[in-house]
Design an enzyme around this catalytic site. Structure first.
Site, short mmCIF file in Angstrom:
data_model
loop_
_atom_site.label_atom_id
_atom_site.label_comp_id
_atom_site.label_asym_id
_atom_site.label_seq_id
_atom_site.Cartn_x
_atom_site.Cartn_y
_atom_site.Cartn_z
CG ASP A 181 37.82 19.82 74.18
OD1 ASP A 181 37.69 18.60 74.34
OD2 ASP A 181 37.84 20.64 75.14
CE LYS B 6 37.74 20.44 79.18
NZ LYS B 6 36.99 20.46 77.91
#
Ligand code: ATR
Length: 286
Positions: free
Chosen positions: A111, A75
């Site tokens: 997220d 990420k």
């Protein structure tokens, strides 16, 4: 990518290392079928040392993909290597969703959206609370802190075993966020309207500390971003103490929706049937 009938088929990935346990192919496969779209979505393992080359192949078209999801451990690198990371990603220093636009790799992080969409669905009005307590200051807590702050909760206590990590996040996310040591937990819980576990506490068989949820504000909510098991030890404690709880599975489902829309052109719906598919999959792996 072209299929045998030579029609253009968008092809998306989830990449991580390892990635075979990812449930994203189940989620996107369900939506592709439900919406009758010709796209494809599959897990694609990339070792960390090969990730920069993978991004190059995405950009120059040789990968055959039009975008995808990025999970652990890529990420941070996805954010660094993207041509156009958005402001959410920039503040987090991490991206989980990539797409190609005009030959450039764009990146965002969904997220936090997944976290708030899950609460909106299951605990509508949660953002009216004045104080939230977030347990944990690891990678997973960052998007949660950002999202809760961006919804206007004006006092956010980040409680962590390693105080320096909580302080780093308080410095990063601004005046609403306060770093707290573990010993301060019972104090900051008083009158809090929202408690969020972002740690792996209890997942590895280690003991979970007793948390007093009874001092929280009336109608407060307790949630956990861990979704295996659905009822985590922390949610079980909160329920025993009479608190409303929200499990973490909806965060996984909702965070997937914006990426699907980017790659395949339609906004998908998180429904009960999808939730049940993932629950059944979890049951088949225990
Ligand atoms: P992730 O990216 O999934 O958040 P991480 O960066 O390793 O993973 O962070 C894990 C979080 O769980 C951290 O807040 C960690 O506390 P430390 O920063 O002190 O390591 C917390 N955590 C894990 N096990 C814990 C335990 N047994 N007791 C208290 N906190 C724990």
């Amino acid at each position: 990518m072209r299929d045998s009938r030579e029609t253009f088929v968008n092809h998306a990935f989830v990449t991580g290392y390892p990635v075979k346990h990812s449930r994203s192919p189940l989620i996107h496969g369900y939506w592709l079928k439900q919406l009758g779209l010709p796209g494809r979505y599959r897990a694609h393992a990339v070792p960390p040392e090969e990730f920069p080359d993978f991004i190059v192949s995405l950009k120059n078209g040789t990968s055959g993909f039009t975008g995808g999801n990025v999970t652990i451990p890529h990420k941070e690198l996805a954010f660094t290597l993207a041509d156009r990371p958005d402001a959410l990603s920039a503040e987090l220093g991490a991206s989980n969703t990539l797409w190609l636009e005009d030959g450039l790799v764009h990146a965002t992080n969904t997220d936090g959206y997944g976290f708030t969409a899950n609460l909106d669905e299951r605990a509508s009005g949660w953002d009216q609370c004045r104080t939230a307590v977030i347990l944990g200051a690891g990678g997973a807590s960052r998007a949660v802190i950002q999202a809760v702050r961006d919804r206007g909760v004006n006092t956010i206590h980040v409680v962590n075993r390693t105080a320096a990590r909580a302080q780093e996040l308080a410095d990063r996310f601004g005046a609403a966020v306060h770093a707290q040591p573990m010993e301060a937990l019972s104090e900051v819980m008083k009158d809090a309207g929202l408690f969020i576990n972002t740690t792996s506490l209890g997942m590895d068989g280690t003991a979970v500390p007793e948390i007093d949820f009874t001092t929280m504000a009336p109608r407060s909510i307790v949630t956990d971003i861990v979704y295996v098991p659905l009822k985590t030890p922390i949610l079980a404690q909160a329920q025993t103490q009479g608190r409303a709880t929200v499990d973490g599975l909806g965060m996984l489902l909702h965070q997937a929706a914006p990426g699907f829309e980017k790659w395949f052109g339609r906004r998908p719906i998180v429904d009960e049937a999808l939730r049940q598919i993932i629950i059944d999959d979890m049951a088949s792996h225990t």
